[in-house]
Design an enzyme around this catalytic site. Structure first.
Site, PDB file in Angstrom:
ATOM      1  N   LYS A  52       0.887  -1.007  -0.161  1.00  0.00           N
ATOM      2  CA  LYS A  52      -0.192   0.300   0.053  1.00  0.00           C
ATOM      3  C   LYS A  52       0.834   1.302   0.024  1.00  0.00           C
ATOM      4  O   LYS A  52       0.945   2.350  -0.814  1.00  0.00           O
ATOM      5  CB  LYS A  52      -0.958   0.310   1.020  1.00  0.00           C
ATOM      6  CG  LYS A  52      -2.001  -0.802   1.284  1.00  0.00           C
ATOM      7  CD  LYS A  52      -3.065  -1.117   2.065  1.00  0.00           C
ATOM      8  CE  LYS A  52      -3.385  -2.715   2.213  1.00  0.00           C
ATOM      9  NZ  LYS A  52      -4.109  -3.557   3.324  1.00  0.00           N
ATOM     10  N   GLN A  96      -3.936  -1.611   9.718  1.00  0.00           N
ATOM     11  CA  GLN A  96      -4.222  -3.157   8.882  1.00  0.00           C
ATOM     12  C   GLN A  96      -4.721  -4.337  10.064  1.00  0.00           C
ATOM     13  O   GLN A  96      -4.384  -4.233  10.906  1.00  0.00           O
ATOM     14  CB  GLN A  96      -2.465  -3.569   8.537  1.00  0.00           C
ATOM     15  CG  GLN A  96      -2.160  -4.728   8.543  1.00  0.00           C
ATOM     16  CD  GLN A  96      -3.035  -4.476   6.947  1.00  0.00           C
ATOM     17  OE1 GLN A  96      -2.789  -3.829   5.627  1.00  0.00           O
ATOM     18  NE2 GLN A  96      -3.995  -6.071   6.170  1.00  0.00           N
ATOM     19  N   ASP A 119     -11.193   2.889   4.744  1.00  0.00           N
ATOM     20  CA  ASP A 119     -10.679   1.203   4.073  1.00  0.00           C
ATOM     21  C   ASP A 119     -13.411   0.854   4.159  1.00  0.00           C
ATOM     22  O   ASP A 119     -13.120   0.060   4.323  1.00  0.00           O
ATOM     23  CB  ASP A 119     -11.147   0.491   5.381  1.00  0.00           C
ATOM     24  CG  ASP A 119      -9.489  -0.310   5.074  1.00  0.00           C
ATOM     25  OD1 ASP A 119      -9.159  -0.850   3.796  1.00  0.00           O
ATOM     26  OD2 ASP A 119      -8.873  -0.573   6.174  1.00  0.00           O
TER      27      ASP A 119
HETATM   28  C1  BQF Z   1      -2.493 -10.290  -6.278  1.00  0.00           C
HETATM   29  C2  BQF Z   1      -5.941  -9.604   3.141  1.00  0.00           C
HETATM   30  C3  BQF Z   1      -6.809 -11.582   4.395  1.00  0.00           C
HETATM   31  C4  BQF Z   1      -6.660 -10.682   5.111  1.00  0.00           C
HETATM   32  C5  BQF Z   1      -5.932  -9.452   4.852  1.00  0.00           C
HETATM   33  C6  BQF Z   1      -2.002  -8.348  -4.775  1.00  0.00           C
HETATM   34  C7  BQF Z   1      -2.610  -7.971  -2.316  1.00  0.00           C
HETATM   35  C8  BQF Z   1      -3.269  -9.615  -2.618  1.00  0.00           C
HETATM   36  C9  BQF Z   1      -2.824 -10.826  -3.713  1.00  0.00           C
HETATM   37  C10 BQF Z   1      -2.505  -7.095  -0.926  1.00  0.00           C
HETATM   38  C11 BQF Z   1      -4.967  -8.952   1.882  1.00  0.00           C
HETATM   39  C12 BQF Z   1      -5.496  -9.249   0.609  1.00  0.00           C
HETATM   40  C13 BQF Z   1      -5.283  -6.608   1.862  1.00  0.00           C
HETATM   41  C14 BQF Z   1      -2.394  -9.290  -4.068  1.00  0.00           C
HETATM   42  C15 BQF Z   1      -4.320  -5.876   0.510  1.00  0.00           C
HETATM   43  C16 BQF Z   1      -5.273  -7.674  -0.874  1.00  0.00           C
HETATM   44  O1  BQF Z   1      -1.177 -10.353  -6.756  1.00  0.00           O
HETATM   45  O2  BQF Z   1      -2.805 -11.365  -6.215  1.00  0.00           O
HETATM   46  C17 BQF Z   1      -2.000  -7.549  -3.551  1.00  0.00           C
HETATM   47  O3  BQF Z   1      -1.799  -6.972  -0.498  1.00  0.00           O
HETATM   48  N1  BQF Z   1      -3.438  -7.472  -1.172  1.00  0.00           N
HETATM   49  C18 BQF Z   1      -4.918  -6.417   2.881  1.00  0.00           C
HETATM   50  O4  BQF Z   1      -4.195  -5.684   3.056  1.00  0.00           O
HETATM   51  O5  BQF Z   1      -5.106  -7.261   4.662  1.00  0.00           O
HETATM   52  C19 BQF Z   1      -5.704  -9.021   4.134  1.00  0.00           C
HETATM   53  C20 BQF Z   1      -6.281 -10.528   2.551  1.00  0.00           C
END
Ligand code: BQF
Length: 291
Positions: A52, A96, A119
């Protein structure tokens, strides 16, 4: 079969936002500033939050990462949130997830100023979303809507099956796709861990949003020909052939399901990158709404 290329579309969106930032700079306006609070050192959470911050840098946003130790008391986190709420330099911020177990997630999300809640997790924004009022849409559902829209996937009158009822993906997705809106007007069914005759329901789906967090759960025998598949899962599965020791798996068995699907998102490179892009979009919106 068409791959819904979230990596590409997210880059398109980031380029669009970068252009908006250029215009803001040329007008002498403030550029958007996103802050993120990370509590602890969970590997996946660190990866996400770093992605991010990196995305902010790439498109010309300001960003601030606030790193707190695992043992941070809840009251200290709430103080930090209050600082960000009142800090005029910050347009939007996120906490987060997941948080350490000693911290009450509900309490934390409710402490965020709804006008900075990029968010979209605060009850005010969830309520506003459900009532078709302007709000911040949660980034993952928002990203899915955007992906469907940009690939011109028809949703009006379609049978959508949302697998999972989480507050972050399944629940908002089911609300949004039933609404009168772009990528909406669908007939939505939500299935979950207590659902009976699951395959009967998924076989009736024109579009499936899989968000249950069980790797490769949805298999080809559970879907009909021509189905549109949105795979929200990203589980780390141990894999000794990989240098980092794991691979990323979706909730969908890509091999068997893609043989039947008309459109399908890959993992990685599908919904995940869209989540990041829409967080940036919300931060841009937050900046614009503060004017
Ligand atoms: C990709 C998330 C579960 C729990 C908390 C790119 C992300 C993921 C995959 C990413 C996620 C999932 C995020 C890919 C943010 C998505 O290339 O496939 C980016 O950074 N995500 C999060 O902040 O908290 C989570 C999943």
């Amino acid at each position: 079969m068409t791959i819904l290329d979230g990596k590409k579309v997210s880059n398109d969106i980031k380029e669009e936002i970068a252009k908006d930032v250029e215009i803001m700079i040329s007008k002498g306006e403030k550029v958007p500033h996103l802050a993120a609070i990370l509590v602890g050192t969970d590997g996946a959470s660190m990866t996400y939050v770093n992605a991010k911050v990196k995305a902010c840098e790439k498109i010309g946003f300001n960003s601030t990462l606030i790193d707190l130790p695992e043992e941070t008391p809840e009251e200290v986190l709430l103080e930090k949130i209050n600082e960000l709420n009142t800090n005029e330099a910050i347009d939007g911020f996120i906490v987060q997830l997941p948080l350490p177990k000693h911290i009450d997630e509900q309490k934390v999300l409710m402490a965020v100023d709804p006008d900075k809640d990029v968010d979209g997790f605060h009850p005010t924004n969830v309520g506003r979303m459900a009532l078709d009022l302007p709000s911040f849409l949660p980034a993952t559902p928002y990203g899915i809507l955007e992906l469907l829209e940009r690939y011109e996937v028809e949703t009006s009158g379609k049978n959508v099956v949302v697998m999972g009822r989480s507050h972050i993906v399944g629940r908002p997705m089911s609300i949004l796709m039933s609404q009168k809106r772009k990528a909406g007007d669908a007939t939505v069914t939500v299935v979950h861990s207590r659902t009976k005759n699951l395959s009967e329901i998924t076989k009736g789906a024109d579009i499936i949003v899989a968000a249950i967090g069980i790797s490769e759960f949805l298999t080809g025998d559970m879907v009909k020909d021509g189905v549109v598949i949105i795979d929200v899962g990203i589980t780390r599965v141990p894999d000794e052939t990989k240098q980092r020791g794991y691979r990323l798996a979706g909730d969908v068995d890509f091999k068997s399901v893609s043989e039947k699907a008309s459109y399908i998102t890959p993992v990685p490179g599908g919904v995940g990158p869209m989540t990041i892009a829409m967080l940036l979009k919300n931060t841009l919106l937050a900046r614009e709404r503060r004017n």
